[in-house]
Design an enzyme around this catalytic site. Structure first.
Site, PDB file in Angstrom:
ATOM      1  N   VAL A  14       0.836  -1.201   0.000  1.00  0.00           N
ATOM      2  CA  VAL A  14       0.000   0.000   0.000  1.00  0.00           C
ATOM      3  C   VAL A  14       0.877   1.259   0.000  1.00  0.00           C
ATOM      4  CG1 VAL A  14      -1.823   1.265   1.207  1.00  0.00           C
ATOM      5  CG2 VAL A  14      -1.891  -1.234   1.117  1.00  0.00           C
ATOM      6  N   LYS A 105      -6.941  -1.085  10.373  1.00  0.00           N
ATOM      7  CA  LYS A 105      -8.221  -1.396  11.048  1.00  0.00           C
ATOM      8  C   LYS A 105      -8.016  -2.037  12.410  1.00  0.00           C
ATOM      9  CE  LYS A 105      -6.938  -4.662   8.047  1.00  0.00           C
ATOM     10  NZ  LYS A 105      -6.887  -5.210   6.744  1.00  0.00           N
ATOM     11  N   GLU A 129      -9.954   6.329   5.865  1.00  0.00           N
ATOM     12  CA  GLU A 129     -10.865   5.832   4.821  1.00  0.00           C
ATOM     13  C   GLU A 129     -10.460   4.432   4.339  1.00  0.00           C
ATOM     14  OE1 GLU A 129     -13.836   7.572   3.333  1.00  0.00           O
ATOM     15  OE2 GLU A 129     -13.942   5.415   3.121  1.00  0.00           O
ATOM     16  N   GLY A 134     -11.584  -1.004   1.663  1.00  0.00           N
ATOM     17  CA  GLY A 134     -10.655  -0.568   0.607  1.00  0.00           C
ATOM     18  C   GLY A 134     -11.085   0.739  -0.019  1.00  0.00           C
ATOM     19  N   GLY A 187      -2.563 -11.751  -2.804  1.00  0.00           N
ATOM     20  CA  GLY A 187      -2.066 -10.615  -2.022  1.00  0.00           C
ATOM     21  C   GLY A 187      -3.095  -9.906  -1.166  1.00  0.00           C
ATOM     22  N   GLU A 190      -4.387 -11.415   5.002  1.00  0.00           N
ATOM     23  CA  GLU A 190      -3.491 -10.848   6.014  1.00  0.00           C
ATOM     24  C   GLU A 190      -2.279 -11.762   6.167  1.00  0.00           C
ATOM     25  OE1 GLU A 190      -4.177  -7.891   7.740  1.00  0.00           O
ATOM     26  OE2 GLU A 190      -5.758  -7.830   6.256  1.00  0.00           O
ATOM     27  N   ASP A 201     -10.755  -9.773  11.184  1.00  0.00           N
ATOM     28  CA  ASP A 201     -10.562  -8.594  10.331  1.00  0.00           C
ATOM     29  C   ASP A 201     -11.919  -7.923  10.048  1.00  0.00           C
ATOM     30  OD1 ASP A 201      -8.796  -7.094   8.231  1.00  0.00           O
ATOM     31  OD2 ASP A 201     -10.500  -7.821   7.075  1.00  0.00           O
ATOM     32  N   LYS A 205     -13.380  -4.072  11.303  1.00  0.00           N
ATOM     33  CA  LYS A 205     -14.019  -3.086  10.428  1.00  0.00           C
ATOM     34  C   LYS A 205     -15.420  -2.747  10.935  1.00  0.00           C
ATOM     35  CE  LYS A 205     -11.153  -4.748   6.632  1.00  0.00           C
ATOM     36  NZ  LYS A 205     -11.004  -5.774   5.596  1.00  0.00           N
ATOM     37  N   GLY A 302      -5.986  -4.478  -1.977  1.00  0.00           N
ATOM     38  CA  GLY A 302      -5.178  -4.321  -3.189  1.00  0.00           C
ATOM     39  C   GLY A 302      -4.473  -2.983  -3.192  1.00  0.00           C
TER      40      GLY A 302
END
Ligand code: HSE
Length: 435
Positions: A14, A105, A129, A134, A187, A190, A201, A205, A302
């Site tokens: 990222v 998160k 955000e 994503g 990819g 986690e 996860d 969120k 991604g």
């Protein structure tokens, strides 16, 4: 034009995406924000691997403190992940008076309340955000676009890995392990896959989204969480035969004095648009009192989709800086003094419909024993479905219930499991009415 200096901590996938957008989209970002967004420094343990980004004058450093302590840096972008070292970096940056953008998160779900207080104390912004869904603009939607709405409910697919695995099992008959390996190769899983497949996860969120939706403190610990490890092709086939799809849903609903917050595999009708959200895609359906139903759909992970969300936060903060302001939009969507502690409904008190699958002995009286125990516990059966005898001599029996209380269902299942009529633990999948 004003120059706004940015420092990134964490030059992974990222981080490289954010650096790419800041360099390749320089002109567009300048035109849209009216500021020069200058990527001054990137900190990472590994500064030698080529990420394929043309960095120009950006300094690459090993020490995150070179970003945090730099008086010229206005915005720190935390992309380290996890909630240990990332928490220290974030707190330090906020204390140094930096605005912080994070995609983290786990950090927000676990320590968000403390981070919000620290940001308030230092009169800076904390933006996230990219932490949920994503590229879907769900944080901005809840915080800003839906400001005049009471959010009644949210149902969401927020983990690409689980959605990918469930889709692969359903569409190609893939095995769980095989599908998980594919997700890791692609990819979006986690580093620790149990965070994905055991539902944590998604719960991270949901904790963030519930806070924004209802003006409540972030509360992760009271969210009921189940993952997808127990879902088998047999359940997926049964679901298909009923016109249902199984998805790992995050469900948040508001009641008079509490909210529901739960993450578990859920059967939804094929008429529900969420049932058509496949592979690694994410989506959230929101029911709000003024808007009615709205839905967002997009890549939940991604490089570029996540980087795009990070850039939306950077641009928001840059626009504030140009007007010498900060904290114009409250971090959790409500000014901190208006944020309440709202209890989450204990799972035992939930009423919903259930899909129950038993591995039953193929003997006379078995069905009546199971249904008898369900009946003794107030659970009314809507339909019973049975498949032929399997090679192990057992028969899969599925019962669909009418609305029942979770406490009754768990009590009945414990009793049924203790009989000789079934082997192993029953599979329980809650059925959600259409969003
Ligand atoms: N592991 C997460 C997923 C990445 O699979 O959706 C995005 O948060």
């Amino acid at each position: 034009m004003k120059t706004i200096n940015i420092g990134i901590i964490g030059y992974g996938v990222v981080g490289a995406g954010v650096a790419t957008l800041l360099t390749q989209k320089k002109e567009l970002l300048e035109a849209r924000t009216g500021a020069i967004l200058n990527l001054k420094t990137i900190a990472d343990i590994d500064i030698t691997t080529d990420r394929g980004v043309e960095l120009g004058n950006t300094a690459l450093v090993n020490d995150a403190l070179d970003v945090i302590n730099d008086p010229d840096i206005d915005i720190v972008v935390e992309l380290v992940g996890g909630d240990t070292i990332a928490k220290q970096f974030t707190l330090k940056a906020l204390e140094k008076g930096k605005h912080v953008v994070t995609a983290n998160k786990a950090l927000l779900a676990g320590h968000g309340n403390e981070l919000v207080k620290t940001a308030r104390k230092n009169q800076v912004d904390l933006a996230f955000e990219a932490s949920c869904g994503g590229c879907m603009p769900i944080i901005k939607s809840l915080r800003e676009s839906l400001v005049a709405n009471n959010i009644l409910s949210m149902s969401a697919i927020l983990n690409g890995t689980c959605n990918y695995i469930l889709t692969k099992i359903s569409q190609d008959g893939s095995l769980f392990e095989e599908a998980l390996k594919d997700a890791q190769k692609l990819g979006f899983a986690e580093a620790e896959p149990s965070l994905d497949v055991d539902g944590h996860d998604t719960a991270h969120k949901l904790a963030i989204l519930n806070s924004l939706a209802h003006g409540m403190e972030i509360n992760l610990k009271d969210i009921h969480v189940e993952g997808i490890r127990n879902i088998t092709p047999v359940d997926i086939e049964f679901a298909k035969s009923f016109g249902y799809t199984i998805k790992l849903l995050a469900i948040g609903k508001v009641h008079e004095d509490h909210v529901e917050a739960r993450v578990h595999p859920t059967m939804i009708s094929n008429a529900n648009p969420l049932s058509h959200v496949d592979h690694s895609m994410n989506a959230i359906a929101i029911d709000a009192d003024a808007t009615g139903k709205t839905m967002l759909y997009g890549h939940g992970a991604g490089m570029m989709p996540t980087a795009s969300a990070v850039l939306s936060d950077i641009a928001d903060i840059a626009r504030n800086i140009i007007f010498n302001t900060a904290r114009r939009v409250p971090i959790l969507g409500y000014p901190e003094d208006n944020i309440k502690k709202i209890p989450i409904l204990p799972m035992d008190e939930l009423y919903t419909r259930y899909y129950l699958r038993f591995e039953a002995q193929d003997h006379p009286g078995v069905l009546s024993q199971i249904s008898g125990i369900l009946g003794e516990n107030n659970i009314s059966i809507k339909s019973v479905h049975q498949k032929g005898r399997q090679s192990n001599g057992k028969v899969p029996v599925v019962m669909i219930t009418h609305l029942a209380k979770e406490e009754w269902v768990q009590k009945a299942l414990t009793k049924i499991s203790a009989t000789d009529s079934v082997v192993g633990d029953p599979i329980v999948i809650r059925i959600e009415e259409d969003a």
